[in-house]
Enzyme design. Structure first.
Site, PDB file in Angstrom:
ATOM      1  N   CYS A  24       0.806  -1.225   0.000  1.00 31.23           N
ATOM      2  CA  CYS A  24       0.000   0.000   0.000  1.00 31.23           C
ATOM      3  C   CYS A  24       0.838   1.274   0.000  1.00 31.23           C
ATOM      4  CB  CYS A  24      -0.948  -0.002   1.191  1.00 31.23           C
ATOM      5  SG  CYS A  24      -2.129  -1.356   1.167  1.00 31.23           S
ATOM      6  N   GLN A  61      -4.899  -9.352   6.293  1.00 31.11           N
ATOM      7  CA  GLN A  61      -4.847  -8.067   6.978  1.00 31.11           C
ATOM      8  C   GLN A  61      -6.051  -7.840   7.879  1.00 31.11           C
ATOM      9  OE1 GLN A  61      -3.779  -4.655   4.632  1.00 31.11           O
ATOM     10  NE2 GLN A  61      -2.374  -5.821   3.353  1.00 31.11           N
ATOM     11  N   ARG A 108     -20.090   8.553   2.426  1.00 32.18           N
ATOM     12  CA  ARG A 108     -21.488   8.234   2.742  1.00 32.18           C
ATOM     13  C   ARG A 108     -21.956   9.193   3.847  1.00 32.18           C
ATOM     14  NH1 ARG A 108     -19.071   3.164   2.096  1.00 32.18           N
ATOM     15  NH2 ARG A 108     -18.799   2.891   4.356  1.00 32.18           N
ATOM     16  N   GLU A 116     -24.777   9.715   5.111  1.00 34.37           N
ATOM     17  CA  GLU A 116     -25.777   9.220   6.057  1.00 34.37           C
ATOM     18  C   GLU A 116     -25.184   8.278   7.100  1.00 34.37           C
ATOM     19  OE1 GLU A 116     -25.272   6.052   3.023  1.00 34.37           O
ATOM     20  OE2 GLU A 116     -25.301   8.250   3.032  1.00 34.37           O
ATOM     21  N   SER A 168     -11.093   0.294   5.085  1.00 32.98           N
ATOM     22  CA  SER A 168     -10.932   1.110   3.881  1.00 32.98           C
ATOM     23  C   SER A 168     -11.757   0.539   2.736  1.00 32.98           C
ATOM     24  CB  SER A 168      -9.463   1.182   3.484  1.00 32.98           C
ATOM     25  OG  SER A 168      -8.942  -0.128   3.274  1.00 32.98           O
ATOM     26  N   HIS A 173      -9.326   3.703  -0.843  1.00 32.13           N
ATOM     27  CA  HIS A 173      -7.926   3.278  -0.746  1.00 32.13           C
ATOM     28  C   HIS A 173      -7.528   2.565  -2.037  1.00 32.13           C
ATOM     29  CE1 HIS A 173      -4.213   1.678   0.587  1.00 32.13           C
ATOM     30  NE2 HIS A 173      -4.633   0.699   1.366  1.00 32.13           N
ATOM     31  N   CYS A 216       0.603   2.013   6.595  1.00 31.34           N
ATOM     32  CA  CYS A 216       0.832   0.600   6.890  1.00 31.34           C
ATOM     33  C   CYS A 216       0.812  -0.193   5.588  1.00 31.34           C
ATOM     34  CB  CYS A 216      -0.218   0.071   7.862  1.00 31.34           C
ATOM     35  SG  CYS A 216      -1.908   0.138   7.261  1.00 31.34           S
ATOM     36  N   GLY A 262       1.165  -4.295   3.604  1.00 34.83           N
ATOM     37  CA  GLY A 262       1.148  -5.740   3.682  1.00 34.83           C
ATOM     38  C   GLY A 262       2.554  -6.289   3.881  1.00 34.83           C
TER      39      GLY A 262
END
Length: 385
Positions: free
Chosen positions: A89, A149, A212, A214, A239, A340, A370, A372
């Site tokens: 990542c 993960q 989102r 809501e 994510s 992500h 962070c 993997g």
């Protein structure tokens, strides 16, 4: 040693899974930010020494050096090279480090760093579909752990005693902050409009699709755990699977003056470290300590922290260990709300951070990611007045 600066930083909107950006090939989406970056800087691609591009799932559409094909898709001269970086990542954050190292050492003068991931077209885990990357010795060393993960996030929540309610509160706050940032125009200057349908009227994508409005703690409480029965990690405090690209122009302060460019930030330091690959996502904690030492900056001097929200326990455990001020952490929301796109996320986060620093007169920013396998990148940048 020469000083590295970031002249400008741009990104696409982050598209949700199977959203509007899913129609685009990763090379074409990359070309959008590459050309926008040069247009904003008013420079020719002829002066670019290299393009260093992050991408995680390097199979299918994203195989065979997507960084090189991004350059060709942008229509840049064939002599301009491109390479692809994979540090999970943190791939595009590592691309920035490599670009900064190249210009600081004097080997190159102008480098573009960034990354892309179109997860709608190349699904998470696609690179593992035909084999096991860990090998028997790694599996034996870690007692046949699956290196999942989500399970690691559950372990972190347990170790730091983070309840489901606390995680869901944080997730709801991420959406609240992201919505406020959208409404307040915080992302307007950094996002390049994308025309996935080749410019059809009304089809332009202008905003991140994952927010989102809501979302509430009560609604999140109704979601089922994703990884373990009775667990605390679910889709709402993790994510989002996303599509996106981002690009940064890196050069020296002297070259910026020569080209008539005004840098946004200077690169103070970068660090990468390893951590427990079973807990896996705790690397930002030691990486933060390491990069602050290299930068010669204290935690209290940092005005904004971008800690990738791979799962809600990650920034919360980081916060507990560092003692950083909570209001300075991910003030515009994070990956729980904004998405992500793996290989692009390092550059996306940095783009958000440096624009926020410029807009609010913040001297120092720290970003950490962070990754993997239990590694983490961290970067400190300083606003150029």
């Amino acid at each position: 040693m020469r000083e590295a600066v970031i002249v400008d930083a741009v990104r696409t909107p982050v598209g949700k899974r199977n959203g509007r950006l899913s129609e685009m090939h990763a090379a074409d989406l990359s070309a959008v930010v590459l050309n926008e970056l040069l247009d904003r800087c008013g420079i020719s691609p002829e002066i670019i020494d290299d393009v260093i591009w992050g991408c995680v799932s390097q199979v299918g559409d994203q195989s065979s050096n997507i960084g090189r094909f991004a350059v060709l898709a942008a229509g840049w001269p064939e002599r301009i090279p491109g390479t692809t970086v994979n540090r999970a990542c943190g791939s595009s954050q590592q691309a920035l480090d490599f670009a900064a190292h190249a210009v600081m050492s004097g080997q190159q003068d102008v480098v573009v760093a960034g990354g892309v991931e179109v997860m709608s077209r190349v699904p998470l885990g696609a690179a593992r579909a035909t084999g096991m990357p860990y090998g028997p010795k790694v599996l034996a060393r870690y007692e046949d752990f699956s290196f999942n993960q989500g399970l690691s996030a559950e372990m972190i929540a347990a170790k730091w005693r983070l309840s489901r309610g606390r995680l869901d509160e944080y997730a709801a706050l991420s959406h609240e902050r992201a919505a406020a940032a959208q409404d307040g125009g915080a992302f307007a200057d950094q996002i390049v409009p994308v025309f996935p349908d080749k410019g059809v009227d009304g089809e332009v994508v202008l905003a991140d699709e994952g927010v989102r409005r809501e979302t509430s703690v009560e609604k999140l409480a109704a979601l089922k755990p994703a990884f373990t029965e009775g667990g605390v990690i679910h889709a709402g405090n993790s994510s989002q699977i996303s599509d996106g690209a981002a690009a940064l122009l890196v050069t020296t302060s002297e070259m910026a003056v020569e080209l008539g460019l005004t840098p946004m930030v200077r690169y103070r330091a970068g660090a990468v470290t390893g951590a427990d690959p079973v807990l896996m996502l705790t690397g930002p904690i030691p990486a933060t300590e390491k990069v602050l030492g290299k930068a010669g900056v204290t935690l209290a001097e940092i005005g904004v922290f971008e800690v990738n929200e791979a799962f809600a326990p990650v920034p919360l455990a980081w916060l507990a260990e560092t003692g950083a001020e909570a209001q300075r952490l991910n003030p515009l929301g994070g990956a729980i709300a904004l998405g992500h796109p793996l290989g692009a996320s390092g550059a996306v986060l940095l783009t958000r951070m440096v624009h926020h620093m410029r807009d609010n007169g913040i001297r120092y920013g720290l970003q950490t990611m962070c990754e993997g396998g239990g590694t983490a990148n961290a970067t400190v940048v300083e606003l150029v007045n």
